[in-house]
Design a protein around this motif. Structure first.
Motif, mmCIF file in Angstrom:
data_model
loop_
_atom_site.group_PDB
_atom_site.id
_atom_site.type_symbol
_atom_site.label_atom_id
_atom_site.label_comp_id
_atom_site.label_asym_id
_atom_site.label_seq_id
_atom_site.Cartn_x
_atom_site.Cartn_y
_atom_site.Cartn_z
ATOM 1 N N MET A 79 0.828 -1.209 0.000
ATOM 2 C CA MET A 79 0.000 0.000 0.000
ATOM 3 C C MET A 79 0.864 1.261 0.000
ATOM 4 S SD MET A 79 -1.637 0.122 3.693
ATOM 5 C CE MET A 79 -0.697 0.187 5.192
ATOM 6 N N GLY A 80 0.409 2.226 -0.759
ATOM 7 C CA GLY A 80 1.170 3.471 -0.888
ATOM 8 C C GLY A 80 2.025 3.481 -2.150
ATOM 9 N N THR A 81 2.204 2.301 -2.761
ATOM 10 C CA THR A 81 3.006 2.237 -3.988
ATOM 11 C C THR A 81 2.241 2.895 -5.137
ATOM 12 O OG1 THR A 81 4.027 0.189 -3.298
ATOM 13 C CG2 THR A 81 4.063 0.647 -5.657
ATOM 14 N N VAL A 82 2.926 3.748 -5.884
ATOM 15 C CA VAL A 82 2.311 4.418 -7.037
ATOM 16 C C VAL A 82 3.144 4.118 -8.273
ATOM 17 C CG1 VAL A 82 1.695 6.642 -8.087
ATOM 18 C CG2 VAL A 82 1.497 6.351 -5.616
ATOM 19 N N VAL A 83 2.494 3.755 -9.365
ATOM 20 C CA VAL A 83 3.176 3.641 -10.653
ATOM 21 C C VAL A 83 2.478 4.627 -11.587
ATOM 22 C CG1 VAL A 83 3.819 2.124 -12.566
ATOM 23 C CG2 VAL A 83 3.814 1.248 -10.226
ATOM 24 N N GLU A 84 3.265 5.539 -12.142
ATOM 25 C CA GLU A 84 2.693 6.684 -12.869
ATOM 26 C C GLU A 84 1.980 6.318 -14.163
ATOM 27 O OE1 GLU A 84 2.199 9.759 -12.036
ATOM 28 O OE2 GLU A 84 3.156 9.480 -10.074
ATOM 29 N N ASP A 85 2.566 5.370 -14.907
ATOM 30 C CA ASP A 85 2.041 5.128 -16.248
ATOM 31 C C ASP A 85 1.631 3.664 -16.382
ATOM 32 O OD1 ASP A 85 1.456 5.387 -18.881
ATOM 33 O OD2 ASP A 85 3.535 5.453 -19.576
ATOM 34 N N THR A 86 0.361 3.385 -16.146
ATOM 35 C CA THR A 86 -0.124 2.001 -16.243
ATOM 36 C C THR A 86 -1.329 1.959 -17.185
ATOM 37 O OG1 THR A 86 -1.804 2.149 -14.504
ATOM 38 C CG2 THR A 86 0.435 1.637 -13.779
ATOM 39 N N VAL A 87 -1.680 0.746 -17.574
ATOM 40 C CA VAL A 87 -2.961 0.548 -18.265
ATOM 41 C C VAL A 87 -3.713 -0.515 -17.466
ATOM 42 C CG1 VAL A 87 -4.135 -0.190 -20.358
ATOM 43 C CG2 VAL A 87 -2.036 1.143 -20.539
#
Ligand SMILES: Cc1cc2nc3c(=O)[nH]c(=O)nc-3n(C[C@H](O)[C@H](O)[C@H](O)COP(=O)(O)OP(=O)(O)OC[C@H]3O[C@@H](n4cnc5c(N)ncnc54)[C@H](O)[C@@H]3O)c2cc1C
Length: 393
Positions: A191-199
């Motif tokens: 939790m808290g992990t962010v990935v900027e460019d996903t589909v």
């Protein structure tokens, strides 16, 4: 002329202002069931009010408005997103455009917008009657010759009783803009992990959305998921919020791209552990999780992955699958998909086809958007259009 506007929300108040400016002699009453007008606007955008969007990067209006894009095209001819910016600036509100194309007041305070709209209504002589819940629209015609329904999203079908006797077609309400629950999934530990460019997409459907993705303690959230929830709002409601979510952690990358990225890392670091060298956009904790999910031992070196290991890594990176079981709305922007069917209204005027003098504006109609200021934009534009139609009549 006596006009009743049901709902002192964004659409209703905007309509009242524009109507009174055109028809100062008209009696305009805004009937609000709550104790405070514009209560929702006050909490929009986390209290900052994302009041519109530059629409940059939106190639078709249906990307922003999964329901109601054609109507929006029509109303934007009269009051466009640029008109919104000009309108608020002309009223003395300084606006800022963020990198994500969202407009906010420079004060970062939604109350500035609330105060402005209230002040204008007061100056123009609009009557705001709070604590006035309208039970029947039809009955209002005994007192008023024109009625604008700007009652916002009606989340439960029981709420449609207000339309009794009007012979309107309605679309069952379901929520939109929610996050996905992934009970039991170990990904939640990230939790808290962010990935900027996903589909993000839903297996077996055409529903797909791009953007940042956020892992939460109950599942997944972030713009990509909220957008996907909007596109698939009805499908997910009908599937009882059970679906298979597929995540491409490398955004637009295809199989060949992913393979090349991994091959380059492997060739440069053959004797290094796989878990320690991750593709650029993937945070290291998520990478460790994806490597384990691809059944590659935690101490394996790149040279030891083999073609099967590589295939599994590519597959996990591009089609990482999760079982969605339920949805959550937690302090997020949410809207209702469904409402009064657009078939009932004349797109040119927002007037009800079978009841002259009755107009609709805002989320009460089967119009809703993804996050980013598009929902308020719809409310301003429809409020404006209804006012213009009434004044022209
Ligand atoms: C927490 C949250 C944050 C949001 N943030 C944003 C954002 O930043 N940007 C954005 O674009 N959108 C945002 N939205 C969505 C946006 O607020 C709505 O789409 C928009 O307010 C709809 O405007 P409206 O005038 O149609 O309805 P509303 O603003 O909901 O107003 C309808 C009004 O009608 C009243 N009413 C309903 N029934 C009756 C009745 N029978 N009699 C009398 N009165 C009645 C209600 O009490 C209410 O005051 C957010 C939504 C939420 C919930």
């Amino acid at each position: 002329m006596r006009v009743a506007i049901i709902g002192a929300g964004a659409a209703g108040c905007f309509c009242a202002i524009e109507l009174k400016r055109r028809l100062p002699e008209a009696k305009v009453d805004v009937l609000e069931r709550g104790s405070k007008p514009l209560a929702k606007v006050a909490v929009t955008g986390g209290g900052r009010c994302n009041l519109t969007n530059s629409f940059e990067g939106i190639s078709s209006l249906s990307e922003a408005y999964p329901r109601g894009d054609k109507l929006m095209r029509k109303v934007f001819r009269f009051f466009s997103p640029e008109d919104t910016v000009k309108w608020f600036e002309a009223e003395g509100i300084e606006l800022v455009l963020q990198d994500d194309h969202c407009y906010f007041p420079a004060s970062q305070d939604a109350m500035q917008i609330v105060r402005l709209l209230l002040q204008r209504m007061r100056q123009l002589g609009v009557n705001i009657l709070t604590g006035r819940k309208v039970e029947s629209i039809l009955d209002l015609f005994n007192e008023y010759d024109t009625v604008v329904v700007a009652a916002g999203g009606i989340p439960k079908a029981e709420g449609y009783r207000i339309f009794d006797g009007l012979d309107l077609e309605t679309v069952p309400p379901v929520p939109s803009l929610f996050t996905f629950n992934l009970p039991g999934s170990p990904v939640r530990e990230l939790m808290g992990t962010v990935v900027e460019d996903t589909v993000a997409s839903l297996a077996g459907t055409k529903f797909k959305a791009e953007g940042p993705l956020l892992v939460t303690h109950w599942g997944m959230s972030g713009p990509a998921i909220l957008k996907l929830s909007s596109y698939a709002a009805r499908y997910l409601a009908e599937s009882d919020y059970k679906a298979t979510l597929l995540v491409n952690w490398l955004g637009g990358a295809g199989e060949e791209d992913a393979r090349n990225i991994l091959r380059t890392i492997a060739e440069k670091n053959p004797l290094k552990q796989v878990v320690n060298f991750h593709p650029e956009p993937i945070p290291s904790r998520l990478w460790t999780y994806l490597v384990t999910k691809s059944k590659i031992k935690e101490d394996a070196r790149w040279a030891e992955t083999g073609s099967k290991g590589m295939n599994r890594l590519v597959d996990t990176l591009l089609n990482d699958s999760y079982e969605v079981r339920g949805q959550s709305r937690f302090k997020e922007e949410f809207v209702t998909c469904g409402g009064v069917s657009l078939r009932n209204i004349d797109y040119n005027t927002l007037e009800c086809k079978n009841r002259p003098g009755l107009y609709f504006a805002g989320e009460v109609l089967d119009v809703d958007a993804i996050t980013g200021g598009f929902n308020l934009q719809a409310a301003w534009s429809m409020g404006y259009r209804a006012a213009l139609s009434i004044s022209e009549k």
